[in-house]
Design an enzyme around this catalytic site. Structure first.
Site, PDB file in Angstrom:
ATOM      1  N   ALA A  23      23.389  77.143 -14.558  1.00  0.00           N
ATOM      2  CA  ALA A  23      23.933  78.370 -14.355  1.00  0.00           C
ATOM      3  C   ALA A  23      25.222  78.815 -14.478  1.00  0.00           C
ATOM      4  O   ALA A  23      25.842  79.596 -14.053  1.00  0.00           O
ATOM      5  CB  ALA A  23      24.095  78.017 -12.493  1.00  0.00           C
ATOM      6  N   HIS A  24      25.714  77.872 -15.652  1.00  0.00           N
ATOM      7  CA  HIS A  24      27.057  78.148 -16.085  1.00  0.00           C
ATOM      8  C   HIS A  24      27.079  79.366 -17.017  1.00  0.00           C
ATOM      9  O   HIS A  24      26.280  79.188 -17.957  1.00  0.00           O
ATOM     10  CB  HIS A  24      27.437  76.989 -16.658  1.00  0.00           C
ATOM     11  CG  HIS A  24      27.790  75.541 -15.845  1.00  0.00           C
ATOM     12  ND1 HIS A  24      28.914  74.915 -16.023  1.00  0.00           N
ATOM     13  CD2 HIS A  24      26.972  75.282 -15.006  1.00  0.00           C
ATOM     14  CE1 HIS A  24      28.888  73.805 -14.936  1.00  0.00           C
ATOM     15  NE2 HIS A  24      27.803  73.978 -14.519  1.00  0.00           N
TER      16      HIS A  24
ATOM     17  N   ASN B 180      18.264  66.860 -13.997  1.00  0.00           N
ATOM     18  CA  ASN B 180      18.721  68.250 -14.272  1.00  0.00           C
ATOM     19  C   ASN B 180      19.723  68.694 -15.138  1.00  0.00           C
ATOM     20  O   ASN B 180      20.722  68.060 -15.546  1.00  0.00           O
ATOM     21  CB  ASN B 180      19.409  68.937 -12.919  1.00  0.00           C
ATOM     22  CG  ASN B 180      18.404  68.719 -11.625  1.00  0.00           C
ATOM     23  OD1 ASN B 180      17.665  69.848 -11.608  1.00  0.00           O
ATOM     24  ND2 ASN B 180      18.352  67.513 -10.910  1.00  0.00           N
ATOM     25  N   ALA B 181      19.157  69.720 -16.020  1.00  0.00           N
ATOM     26  CA  ALA B 181      20.214  70.177 -17.024  1.00  0.00           C
ATOM     27  C   ALA B 181      20.230  69.202 -18.189  1.00  0.00           C
ATOM     28  O   ALA B 181      21.597  68.993 -18.777  1.00  0.00           O
ATOM     29  CB  ALA B 181      21.471  70.712 -16.634  1.00  0.00           C
TER      30      ALA B 181
ATOM     31  N   ASP C 176      17.731  66.780  -2.379  1.00  0.00           N
ATOM     32  CA  ASP C 176      17.511  68.152  -1.343  1.00  0.00           C
ATOM     33  C   ASP C 176      16.123  68.123  -1.148  1.00  0.00           C
ATOM     34  O   ASP C 176      15.746  69.354  -0.463  1.00  0.00           O
ATOM     35  CB  ASP C 176      18.315  69.118  -1.655  1.00  0.00           C
ATOM     36  CG  ASP C 176      18.208  69.678  -3.089  1.00  0.00           C
ATOM     37  OD1 ASP C 176      17.123  68.974  -3.731  1.00  0.00           O
ATOM     38  OD2 ASP C 176      18.578  70.837  -3.501  1.00  0.00           O
TER      39      ASP C 176
ATOM     40  N   ASP D 128      26.134  68.741  -4.550  1.00  0.00           N
ATOM     41  CA  ASP D 128      26.023  70.084  -5.534  1.00  0.00           C
ATOM     42  C   ASP D 128      26.123  71.340  -4.628  1.00  0.00           C
ATOM     43  O   ASP D 128      25.742  72.256  -5.171  1.00  0.00           O
ATOM     44  CB  ASP D 128      25.057  69.974  -6.547  1.00  0.00           C
ATOM     45  CG  ASP D 128      25.214  70.766  -7.912  1.00  0.00           C
ATOM     46  OD1 ASP D 128      26.616  71.155  -7.926  1.00  0.00           O
ATOM     47  OD2 ASP D 128      24.373  71.105  -8.483  1.00  0.00           O
TER      48      ASP D 128
ATOM     49  N   SER E  35      20.761  76.886  -9.011  1.00  0.00           N
ATOM     50  CA  SER E  35      22.267  76.801  -9.223  1.00  0.00           C
ATOM     51  C   SER E  35      22.743  76.173  -8.012  1.00  0.00           C
ATOM     52  O   SER E  35      23.497  76.761  -6.980  1.00  0.00           O
ATOM     53  CB  SER E  35      22.700  78.331  -9.144  1.00  0.00           C
ATOM     54  OG  SER E  35      24.017  78.336  -9.147  1.00  0.00           O
TER      55      SER E  35
END
Length: 406
Positions: free
Chosen positions: A154-155, A235-236, A269, A294, A329
């Site tokens: 999401a950056h 993630n990422a 989550d 996060d 995100s």
């Protein structure tokens, strides 16, 4: 009848009817606190002939160290990456609200932003202890902008940076000063990154690897230079591959320097990481697991569109997407929710779930001599939870700062 005052005039509190998380086990004993620190009762009894001024009946609760969140982007409508004239007020609002989730210390996290944002935001928030007004601030976590465009998540790509020289000027040009910075996330495959890793670690700033297409060798080199954390594992980053497991391979690498631990963040989550992946990570390297929320500005808010740094985020149920896409995100999870999900999804013990939110983040930040445990002399930052790991009461320096209504 007053307690012995030969050592201190401060009152002594005795927490009774509880199970204390100490030495990786739940122990049925009392907890003694004075001057915001945990007391050794043996020294109190035999050296001082002291006793309690007040007793706190914990009602059978588990007493654990206060939770520490090293990656939280905001919450309750506040986005730490949005420059305002009073950033500190927004941080204070979140600090107050997270007490109900057992968080006693946190690292406000800034996502990739233009230099002007860092220059405006960073000087406005000081590292400080928590208290009745909210959780303590341990320093900023700067997630970006030195990350991979291929794994930007999401950056916003237009603000991503590379290292030009690997010197301090790369950092000061973007961030301004590094005072009050606790951690920096970067991609270790960027040219000149290793000298930056070494330089940051020498300044006592934790370096995390993330938003990266690094292979395992590049990740191991970064750890050799001092990197100690992985930002939101799985993630990422490149997916695990048997011929080159990438950053994920650090969990079982044999190139970690002796005496060092590589920690890894997990957003537990139920959305960011499949329960099977969570179990794989935990079983491979339980001592390194650090729960992070996060959380974004929409944590605690209704579904809809909300700002995150330079982007707009849309909340759909428990999912937070970059608006108009299906790119996750951040999350809207709370730390106590993550603790409960970790235990349920991984099958780990209560002790392990609680330490992933307390001891491990403290060890990562190098503050476990005073935070993240209930050893004698440690700060009396406590969270009382029931057997379902729901927060009952939160204490900072031995003083109650939040209580769940009966």
């Amino acid at each position: 009848m007053p307690s012995n005052k030969s050592v201190s005039d401060a009152p002594i509190s005795q927490f009774i009817n509880c199970r204390i998380l100490r030495g990786h086990t739940l122990q049925r004993e009392d907890l003694w606190v004075r001057d915001g620190k945990i007391l050794d009762p043996e020294k109190l009894f035999f050296d001082e002939q002291g006793f309690a001024d007040r007793r706190v009946d914990c009602g059978g609760s588990i007493v654990a160290p206060g939770f520490i969140d090293v990656q939280i982007n905001g919450g309750y409508g506040v986005d730490f990456s949005q420059p305002t004239e009073d950033v500190a007020a927004g941080v204070s609002l979140v600090a107050k609200k997270v007490l109900e989730h057992g968080v006693t210390s946190f690292c406000p996290t800034l996502v990739t932003s233009p230099p002007a944002v860092y220059h405006q935001v960073l000087p406005q928030v000081q590292v400080h202890d928590g208290g009745p007004d909210g959780a303590g601030v341990l320093g900023f976590h700067l997630e970006g902008p030195f990350i991979s465009p291929e794994k930007k998540g999401a950056h916003p790509e237009r603000y991503l940076r590379t290292f030009r020289s690997g010197g301090m000027e790369d950092l000061t040009e973007v961030y301004g000063g590094l005072d009050g910075v606790a951690m920096v996330t970067l991609a270790p495959e960027l040219p000149h990154s290793q000298s930056v890793v070494r330089m940051l670690c020498q300044k006592g700033i934790a370096v995390s690897l993330g938003h990266s297409v690094a292979n395992l060798s590049q990740a191991e080199d970064a750890v050799q230079h001092g990197a100690s954390f992985i930002t939101h594992l799985f993630n990422a980053m490149l997916p695990f591959h048997h011929r080159d497991p990438g950053i994920v391979g650090l969990l079982t690498s044999d190139r970690i320097p002796a005496g060092r631990t590589v920690f890894y963040g997990m957003i537990a989550d139920g959305i960011h990481t499949n329960p099977a992946a969570l179990r794989i990570a935990h079983r491979a390297h339980p001592a390194g697991l650090v729960l992070v929320t996060d959380a974004i500005a929409a944590m605690g808010l209704h579904p809809g569109r909300h700002p995150l740094g330079q982007q707009v985020i849309e909340i759909q149920g428990l999912h937070a997407y970059v608006s108009g896409t299906k790119t996750l995100s951040g999350s809207i999870a709370t730390m106590d929710m993550c603790v409960r999900h970790l235990k349920q999804a991984s099958g780990c013990s209560v002790e392990e779930a609680l330490e992933a939110a307390s001891l491990h983040p403290a060890q990562l930040l190098g503050i476990s001599q005073k935070k993240g445990n209930l050893d004698y002399g440690a700060d009396a930052d406590l969270v009382l939870v029931d057997d379902a790991l729901r927060v009952r009461t939160t204490y900072i320096s031995g003083e109650e700062v939040w209580r769940r209504d009966a």
